[in-house]
Scaffold this motif. Structure first.
Motif, PDB file in Angstrom:
ATOM      1  N   MET A 138       0.816  -1.210   0.000  1.00 48.16           N
ATOM      2  CA  MET A 138       0.000   0.000   0.000  1.00 48.16           C
ATOM      3  C   MET A 138       0.851   1.261   0.000  1.00 48.16           C
ATOM      4  O   MET A 138       0.400   2.320  -0.436  1.00 48.16           O
ATOM      5  CB  MET A 138      -0.931  -0.003   1.217  1.00 48.16           C
ATOM      6  CG  MET A 138      -1.967  -1.115   1.191  1.00 48.16           C
ATOM      7  SD  MET A 138      -3.000  -1.109  -0.296  1.00 48.16           S
ATOM      8  CE  MET A 138      -3.884   0.425  -0.061  1.00 48.16           C
ATOM      9  N   SER A 141       2.764   3.398  -4.674  1.00 51.07           N
ATOM     10  CA  SER A 141       1.809   3.682  -5.745  1.00 51.07           C
ATOM     11  C   SER A 141       2.606   4.116  -6.969  1.00 51.07           C
ATOM     12  O   SER A 141       3.825   3.933  -7.031  1.00 51.07           O
ATOM     13  CB  SER A 141       0.817   4.761  -5.300  1.00 51.07           C
ATOM     14  OG  SER A 141       1.496   5.928  -4.903  1.00 51.07           O
ATOM     15  N   SER A 142       1.956   4.724  -7.926  1.00 54.27           N
ATOM     16  CA  SER A 142       2.611   5.032  -9.205  1.00 54.27           C
ATOM     17  C   SER A 142       3.877   5.881  -9.065  1.00 54.27           C
ATOM     18  O   SER A 142       4.894   5.583  -9.702  1.00 54.27           O
ATOM     19  CB  SER A 142       1.608   5.726 -10.129  1.00 54.27           C
ATOM     20  OG  SER A 142       0.566   4.844 -10.452  1.00 54.27           O
ATOM     21  N   GLU A 144       6.051   6.015  -6.652  1.00 52.23           N
ATOM     22  CA  GLU A 144       7.128   5.190  -6.105  1.00 52.23           C
ATOM     23  C   GLU A 144       7.605   4.161  -7.125  1.00 52.23           C
ATOM     24  O   GLU A 144       8.811   3.886  -7.227  1.00 52.23           O
ATOM     25  CB  GLU A 144       6.660   4.491  -4.827  1.00 52.23           C
ATOM     26  CG  GLU A 144       6.535   5.411  -3.627  1.00 52.23           C
ATOM     27  CD  GLU A 144       5.300   6.298  -3.666  1.00 52.23           C
ATOM     28  OE1 GLU A 144       5.267   7.325  -2.962  1.00 52.23           O
ATOM     29  OE2 GLU A 144       4.349   5.956  -4.413  1.00 52.23           O
ATOM     30  N   ALA A 450       3.430   4.518 -15.009  1.00 47.83           N
ATOM     31  CA  ALA A 450       3.533   5.120 -13.680  1.00 47.83           C
ATOM     32  C   ALA A 450       3.678   6.636 -13.775  1.00 47.83           C
ATOM     33  O   ALA A 450       3.099   7.382 -12.967  1.00 47.83           O
ATOM     34  CB  ALA A 450       4.715   4.516 -12.930  1.00 47.83           C
ATOM     35  N   SER A 454       1.011   9.280 -12.268  1.00 43.69           N
ATOM     36  CA  SER A 454       1.538  10.229 -11.278  1.00 43.69           C
ATOM     37  C   SER A 454       1.198  11.656 -11.670  1.00 43.69           C
ATOM     38  O   SER A 454       0.772  12.469 -10.829  1.00 43.69           O
ATOM     39  CB  SER A 454       3.053  10.067 -11.141  1.00 43.69           C
ATOM     40  OG  SER A 454       3.386   8.768 -10.709  1.00 43.69           O
ATOM     41  N   SER A 457      -2.676  12.161 -11.352  1.00 43.73           N
ATOM     42  CA  SER A 457      -3.247  12.069 -10.002  1.00 43.73           C
ATOM     43  C   SER A 457      -2.691  13.099  -9.034  1.00 43.73           C
ATOM     44  O   SER A 457      -3.410  13.571  -8.141  1.00 43.73           O
ATOM     45  CB  SER A 457      -3.003  10.661  -9.435  1.00 43.73           C
ATOM     46  OG  SER A 457      -3.569   9.675 -10.266  1.00 43.73           O
ATOM     47  N   TYR A 458      -1.394  13.412  -9.184  1.00 46.14           N
ATOM     48  CA  TYR A 458      -0.750  14.252  -8.175  1.00 46.14           C
ATOM     49  C   TYR A 458      -0.197  15.564  -8.727  1.00 46.14           C
ATOM     50  O   TYR A 458       0.241  16.414  -7.949  1.00 46.14           O
ATOM     51  CB  TYR A 458       0.397  13.490  -7.501  1.00 46.14           C
ATOM     52  CG  TYR A 458      -0.016  12.172  -6.898  1.00 46.14           C
ATOM     53  CD1 TYR A 458      -0.607  12.125  -5.642  1.00 46.14           C
ATOM     54  CD2 TYR A 458       0.178  10.985  -7.583  1.00 46.14           C
ATOM     55  CE1 TYR A 458      -0.987  10.913  -5.077  1.00 46.14           C
ATOM     56  CE2 TYR A 458      -0.194   9.771  -7.033  1.00 46.14           C
ATOM     57  CZ  TYR A 458      -0.781   9.733  -5.787  1.00 46.14           C
ATOM     58  OH  TYR A 458      -1.152   8.534  -5.237  1.00 46.14           O
ATOM     59  N   TRP A 462       3.806  14.918  -6.856  1.00 40.41           N
ATOM     60  CA  TRP A 462       4.270  13.542  -6.633  1.00 40.41           C
ATOM     61  C   TRP A 462       5.776  13.481  -6.363  1.00 40.41           C
ATOM     62  O   TRP A 462       6.267  12.553  -5.716  1.00 40.41           O
ATOM     63  CB  TRP A 462       3.919  12.659  -7.831  1.00 40.41           C
ATOM     64  CG  TRP A 462       4.657  12.946  -9.108  1.00 40.41           C
ATOM     65  CD1 TRP A 462       4.280  13.812 -10.080  1.00 40.41           C
ATOM     66  CD2 TRP A 462       5.876  12.334  -9.549  1.00 40.41           C
ATOM     67  NE1 TRP A 462       5.195  13.800 -11.101  1.00 40.41           N
ATOM     68  CE2 TRP A 462       6.183  12.890 -10.798  1.00 40.41           C
ATOM     69  CE3 TRP A 462       6.736  11.390  -9.009  1.00 40.41           C
ATOM     70  CZ2 TRP A 462       7.314  12.527 -11.520  1.00 40.41           C
ATOM     71  CZ3 TRP A 462       7.854  11.014  -9.728  1.00 40.41           C
ATOM     72  CH2 TRP A 462       8.140  11.588 -10.963  1.00 40.41           C
ATOM     73  N   ARG A 465       6.714  13.268  -2.469  1.00 40.75           N
ATOM     74  CA  ARG A 465       6.327  12.159  -1.594  1.00 40.75           C
ATOM     75  C   ARG A 465       7.567  11.570  -0.914  1.00 40.75           C
ATOM     76  O   ARG A 465       8.627  11.450  -1.539  1.00 40.75           O
ATOM     77  CB  ARG A 465       5.579  11.095  -2.392  1.00 40.75           C
ATOM     78  CG  ARG A 465       4.209  11.581  -2.873  1.00 40.75           C
ATOM     79  CD  ARG A 465       3.633  10.645  -3.919  1.00 40.75           C
ATOM     80  NE  ARG A 465       3.347   9.319  -3.391  1.00 40.75           N
ATOM     81  CZ  ARG A 465       2.177   8.916  -2.900  1.00 40.75           C
ATOM     82  NH1 ARG A 465       1.172   9.800  -2.839  1.00 40.75           N
ATOM     83  NH2 ARG A 465       1.992   7.698  -2.467  1.00 40.75           N
TER      84      ARG A 465
END
Length: 652
Positions: A138, A141-142, A144, A450, A454, A457-458, A462, A465
């Motif tokens: 968990m 995610s993309s 990472e 990915a 990323s 979404s971010y 990103w 992170r």
């Protein structure tokens, strides 16, 4: 837990489950040894046979076959310098130089020992890691996944050759080659030059075999003795048992790399092709005592072989616990679960826990048995290094051509193979490392997907992170340490008239600074072309090629500049065998013409017979037996077992 473990062992050790397990092990050894056949192909071929089988025999049959391919592929990686599967690319760097100096048995002894250990550790990790698996998965995610891929590329680019700029440029070139065909996010083809074969992208095996097998075949065509350039010194203990002692002496490295392999295997989509490189990079960075990586350092065999076998256990964890396959072969194993009516998930850790333990025992038994079998066989297989090289050319050529052919069963597979072979020969001459290109090619779809997710979404956030920043620091540290090491070597070189601080790698020995300049110019032009083509594409389609081409262009220019400075002072390069290349090209052209006219079942045995009689000057009896063996191989394995779609020749 103990009761369920014993129940799982009881289910596996009864007939017919144990029989199917051993059959799967034998098939897996064959699929691992022959370049082009892999665990994924084996899974696809064997899956239909499980429809009528019971659950435990069926799943252990599939998993037993897949578990041993990363052990068996060491044979071709060490002996021929050709990765048997994508999981053994890093093994080539030090395993093949060991074979060339007559130490193939030593490499085998170490590799098979750590393969068994890595496989067992992977199996144990399935038990130990299940309670703490969910937080690990968990947390990734993309963003990472993208940065972990970047770490892998920088490690390989920094550590697989003498020049960090060439290594990174080669890795980036691999990612751009993978961009050929439809994009990951937008159904618009890229870099396909209106060639229909390229519209779906280049298959993996023609690229891998072209880059590695064709240059090695060119070396064999020279006919200068066998694979080994020297015989192992008598009394030096260069056999299997010395390899075992090497593995025992480096037990801490084996353990560390096995654990690395386990946890990389747990991350969906990565797999052994990345784990072995990260383990190899870890071995290089953590070694302080007399490092000879790239020239036959046994630690360069131990690290990737421990990791790529431990990956299998790691990949099994998300497959059985969450129904998330860790790799394409695990996706097919998941298909086996569905065929048997077994639902992966929490039930595998409760009501079906005994079945889970059967799979764990399968990993343990398969790795130990395969290592034992290969120990017995490798002593005889290793003798191939002293057989005249020309006698090996037909067999290696047949395996190479058929391995490439199984990608799409089109003549384009062979054209792609020859094109990749030309690129591999040029890279070898320019002293550009080839393994980074393959890793870039394999990981590019994961990276692009990915990166897209990323960004969507971010946004730019990103990059901030925590895990992304840690992985970015690892990538930067890898580059800094590599540059520092290079500068230290140059400083020591200036201090002495004939520096011996670092032996040249085989790639550097075969390289030419003058040709390196030419190749760097061509590579830079390729990166510039990639940028130019992407100028009018949608952002989702252009983002990844642009992100890769910019650092590639910079590194290519830097690499060319370095070679330009030493173009007149480099007198160590070997002369290029142009005549041998022309002759070899004619032989390959003859195979293609015969295939178009009569098909592979006739063309390849005829080539074998003609080559042995005309080029190798073999005795007629040997040539006929050899050609008969090739015919039997084509018919028995490729036609009857694999059911290859042969070329539709006009004669047939």
């Amino acid at each position: 837990m103990l009761e369920q473990a014993l129940a799982g062992a009881a289910q596996l050790l009864v007939w017919p489950a144990i029989g199917f397990l051993f059959l799967g092990i034998l098939i897996g050894i064959v699929f691992g040894v022959i370049p082009g056949l892999s665990g994924l192909n084996g899974m696809a071929i064997l899956l239909p046979f499980t429809f009528t089988m019971e659950t435990v025999p069926a799943l252990c049959f599939l998993l037993g076959m897949y578990a041993v391919t990363s052990t068996a592929d060491t044979l071709s990686s060490v002996l021929l310098g050709i990765p048997g599967t994508a999981a053994s690319q890093a093994t080539v760097l030090d395993g093949h130089p060991m074979a060339k100096r007559g130490e193939a048995e030593r490499a085998f002894g170490a590799a098979f020992t750590v393969s068994a250990v890595g496989g067992v550790i992977g199996a144990i990790a399935v038990i130990v890691s299940i309670p703490m698996l969910q937080p690990i998965i968990m947390a990734f995610s993309s963003p990472e996944f993208f940065m972990l891929g970047v770490v892998g590329l920088t490690m390989v680019g920094s550590l697989s050759g003498g020049s960090i700029t060439k290594g990174i440029a080669a890795a980036v070139l691999g990612t751009l080659i993978a961009c050929v065909g439809y994009g990951q996010q937008v159904a618009i083809p890229r870099y396909w030059f209106d060639v229909l074969y390229l519209i779906d992208g280049l298959p993996l095996m023609p690229v891998v075999l072209g880059l590695f097998a064709i240059p090695e075949l060119l070396d064999l065509m020279k006919g200068n003795g066998g694979i080994a350039s020297v015989s192992a010194a008598p009394g030096q203990g260069s056999g299997l048992m010395k390899g075992v002692r090497d593995a025992v002496r480096n037990w801490w490295l084996t353990l560390r790399c096995s654990i690395l392999g386990v946890y990389i295997g747990m991350l969906p989509g990565l797999g052994a092709g990345i784990a072995d490189w990260i383990a190899y990079g870890h071995a290089v960075q953590s070694t302080r005592k007399d490092p000879q990586f790239g020239n036959g350092d046994i630690r360069g065999v131990i690290a990737p072989e421990a990791a790529n076998n431990a990956v299998k256990g790691g990949g099994l964890v998300p497959t059985i616990a969450f129904g998330i396959p860790g790799s394409p072969p695990m996706a097919l194993l998941l298909g086996g679960f569905l065929i048997q009516g077994v639902a992966p998930g929490p039930s595998m850790l409760s009501t079906n826990l005994s079945l889970t333990f059967s799979l764990i025992w399968t990993l343990v038994i398969a790795n130990v048995v395969a290592a034992g079998l290969l120990f017995v066989l490798s002593k005889y297989v290793a003798r191939l290094i002293f057989i005249p090289a020309l006698l090996l050319v037909p067999a290696v050529t047949v395996f190479t051509l058929m391995g490439a052919w199984m990608s799409t069963f089109q003549l384009g597979d062979w054209i792609a193979l020859f094109a990749a072979g030309a690129l591999g020969i040029a890279m070898k001459r320019a002293a550009w490392p080839r393994p980074p290109l393959i890793l870039g090619f394999i990981i590019a779809p994961i990276l692009e997907n990915a990166l897209h997710i990323s960004r969507q979404s971010y946004g730019i956030a990103w990059l901030g992170r925590p895990i992304v920043l840690i992985l970015l620091a690892v990538a930067v540290l890898t580059i800094v340490m590599s540059v520092r090491k290079t500068l230290q070597q140059k400083a020591r070189a200036k201090a002495g008239p004939q520096p011996e601080d670092r032996q040249m790698t085989p790639a550097e020995q075969a390289g030419s600074a003058r040709f390196g300049v030419v190749f760097a110019v061509v590579a830079a032009a390729g990166f510039a072309f990639a940028l130019w083509e992407a100028r009018g594409w949608p952002a989702a389609l252009a983002a990844f090629p642009v992100a890769m081409a910019v650092p590639g262009l910079i590194c290519a220019v830097l690499a060319g500049t370095t070679d330009w400075r030493r173009r007149f002072s480099d007198h160590r390069s070997e002369p290029f065998p142009l005549g041998v290349l022309v002759e070899f090209s004619l032989w390959l052209g003859g195979i293609v013409l015969l295939t178009v006219a009569f098909g592979q079942m006739i063309a390849l045995p005829v080539f074998t017979l003609a080559f042995l009689l005309l080029k190798a000057r073999a005795k007629p009896v040997l040539a006929c037996v050899y050609a008969g063996g090739v015919t039997l191989l084509l018919w028995g394995i490729f036609d009857q077992v694999i059911h290859v779609a042969w070329y539709p020749s006009w004669w047939l």
